[in-house]
Design an enzyme around this catalytic site. Structure first.
Site, PDB file in Angstrom:
ATOM      1  N   SER A   1      28.100 -17.303 -27.442  1.00  0.00           N
ATOM      2  CA  SER A   1      27.952 -17.594 -28.870  1.00  0.00           C
ATOM      3  C   SER A   1      28.625 -16.486 -29.678  1.00  0.00           C
ATOM      4  O   SER A   1      29.074 -16.717 -30.796  1.00  0.00           O
ATOM      5  CB  SER A   1      26.484 -17.732 -29.250  1.00  0.00           C
ATOM      6  OG  SER A   1      25.732 -16.711 -28.674  1.00  0.00           O
TER       7      SER A   1
ATOM      8  N   ASP B   1      36.330 -14.903 -23.097  1.00  0.00           N
ATOM      9  CA  ASP B   1      35.504 -15.675 -24.022  1.00  0.00           C
ATOM     10  C   ASP B   1      36.313 -16.123 -25.235  1.00  0.00           C
ATOM     11  O   ASP B   1      36.317 -17.300 -25.611  1.00  0.00           O
ATOM     12  CB  ASP B   1      34.309 -14.829 -24.502  1.00  0.00           C
ATOM     13  CG  ASP B   1      33.505 -14.278 -23.347  1.00  0.00           C
ATOM     14  OD1 ASP B   1      33.650 -14.794 -22.221  1.00  0.00           O
ATOM     15  OD2 ASP B   1      32.728 -13.330 -23.561  1.00  0.00           O
TER      16      ASP B   1
HETATM   17  C1  GLA Z   1      31.125 -11.672 -20.198  1.00  0.00           C
HETATM   18  C2  GLA Z   1      32.285 -11.055 -20.954  1.00  0.00           C
HETATM   19  C3  GLA Z   1      33.627 -11.640 -20.453  1.00  0.00           C
HETATM   20  C4  GLA Z   1      33.734 -11.526 -18.937  1.00  0.00           C
HETATM   21  C5  GLA Z   1      32.476 -12.064 -18.256  1.00  0.00           C
HETATM   22  C6  GLA Z   1      32.447 -11.801 -16.780  1.00  0.00           C
HETATM   23  O1  GLA Z   1      31.013 -13.025 -20.484  1.00  0.00           O
HETATM   24  O2  GLA Z   1      32.135 -11.278 -22.331  1.00  0.00           O
HETATM   25  O3  GLA Z   1      34.689 -10.991 -21.100  1.00  0.00           O
HETATM   26  O4  GLA Z   1      34.001 -10.211 -18.554  1.00  0.00           O
HETATM   27  O5  GLA Z   1      31.286 -11.474 -18.815  1.00  0.00           O
HETATM   28  O6  GLA Z   1      33.478 -12.488 -16.132  1.00  0.00           O
END
Ligand code: GLA
Length: 384
Positions: free
Chosen positions: A126, A171
């Protein structure tokens, strides 16, 4: 999107800008993004909407529907890090600051209003959805445009520099580049993006352990540091790799890392191989049931080598991977709690999901909330 909430914000005002940014599921490639690897993300059909109304002065306000009494007030040229109940505003404030650095921010004040249909704290990012929705609205307020790649980098920088979370680009990149029925394949070293078609009727389910993981406070940063340490030892031994995901098995064997760092690097090396195999398999039309095995292996590797799983995650992944209608399941996102994702097509249904949640309840005495998502389009402008 809650149109009623936005309509109330717009009473007597006519000029507005709206945007939507989806949450994401990390499909495959656990902790590869900040190690310069290639990862697969899936933008989901739920996210955050942001309405922006221009102001005539330099005042800025940010109001979230869920926190109606918590309206953050500020000045456009005085961005300060928030604590307590306004902590959520650090994501939009970070975006504003990054836009200002690039001369892409509005120069007058504004009011931002947020609504969300994205479950929070279950590994759907989110925070990235909040950043992207804010960025798309602020850019409209400023009369500027950027490419989706720039949008993703701006938002990642906001999270790294202002929020203080050393996340990679997974993300934000997935939320920016999502496409219906596709995965977003991100080369995190080059920061390049591709869409990869999924088999028809792909669905992804999220099963929540109920263990809240606040990434900022979690062991995420510790793992990040361990990967850096492993890389620098390997480089000191003469290897010319520039990021840990480039490591080859033979070089790793000879690197003489201490057990903990060896395990972290083994996960990164094998996980990258799984992502590559998955992409090749999808292209050559391998059946999802076979490809799903790579997701199962990914979970094992996170659990045994990266050590970012927990009993609840292992239990859910075990149940789901043993289910005849699930192609593969694995912990998704940072780990240390959070959620398991399960890749299915239409054979898996809500009754079967409920049965999994019931099993979880028998074992841990609390429910596992579950959600079904479809691979969807990325961040975009919207109209009311
Ligand atoms: C979180 C982080 C991402 C990534 C994942 C693990 O979601 O925000 O950038 O590193 O963990 O893959």
């Amino acid at each position: 999107m809650n149109k009623g909430f936005f309509a109330r914000a717009l009473t007597n005002k006519h000029e507005y800008f709206l945007s939507f940014a989806p949450g994401r599921i990390e499909f495959l490639g656990n902790h590869l993004d900040y190690n310069g690897g290639t990862v697969l993300g899936m933008a989901v059909n739920a996210g955050i909407s942001c309405l922006g109304i221009p102001a005539n002065d330099t005042l800025i306000t940010m109001t979230s529907e869920g926190l109606e009494d918590a309206v953050l007030l500020g000045q456009i040229n005085c961005i300060e890090k928030q604590t307590g109940k306004y902590k959520w505003a650090n994501y939009p404030l970070g975006v504003l600051q990054e836009l200002q650095k690039r001369n892409l921010a509005p120069t007058k004040g504004f009011h931002l209003y947020y609504t969300s249909n994205l479950p929070t704290a279950v590994g759907l990012s989110s925070s990235a959805a909040l950043e992207l929705a804010t960025a798309v609205t602020l850019l409209q307020l400023a009369g500027k445009e950027v490419s989706p790649g720039t949008l993703a980098s701006i938002c990642r920088d906001a999270e790294n520099k202002f929020v203080g979370m050393p996340c990679g680009i997974l993300d934000q990149g997935t939320s920016a580049f999502g496409k219906n029925n596709s995965l977003v394949k991100i080369d995190c070293r080059e920061e390049t993006y591709e869409s990869v078609d999924l088999p028809q009727n792909t669905q992804a389910w999220i099963f929540d352990t109920g263990i809240k993981h606040d990434l900022v406070d979690s062991l995420y940063s510790v793992r990040h540091q361990e990967c850096k340490d492993a890389l620098s030892i390997i480089q000191d031994k003469g290897s010319d790799i520039t990021c840990l995901s480039m490591i080859e098995k033979e070089v790793l064997k000879d690197a003489d890392l201490k057990e903990k760092l060896f395990k972290r690097a083994t996960h990164v090396c094998d996980e990258q191989a799984r992502v590559n195999q998955f992409c090749k398999g999808l292209e050559s039309g391998m059946p999802p049931e076979s490809l799903g095995k790579l997701l199962q292996e990914s979970h094992q590797s996170s659990s045994q080598y990266f050590e970012n799983s927990c009993e609840e995650l292992d239990y859910l992944a075990g149940l789901l991977n043993g289910h005849r209608n699930v192609h593969g399941a694995r912990l998704t996102g940072g780990g240390f709690g959070g959620a398991v994702m399960a890749w299915t097509q239409d054979l898996f249904n809500a009754t079967e999901a409920q049965a999994i949640s019931d099993e979880f309840q028998k074992r841990f005495d609390r429910k596992s909330r579950f959600y079904r998502f479809l691979p969807s389009n990325g961040a975009r402008k919207e109209t009311l």
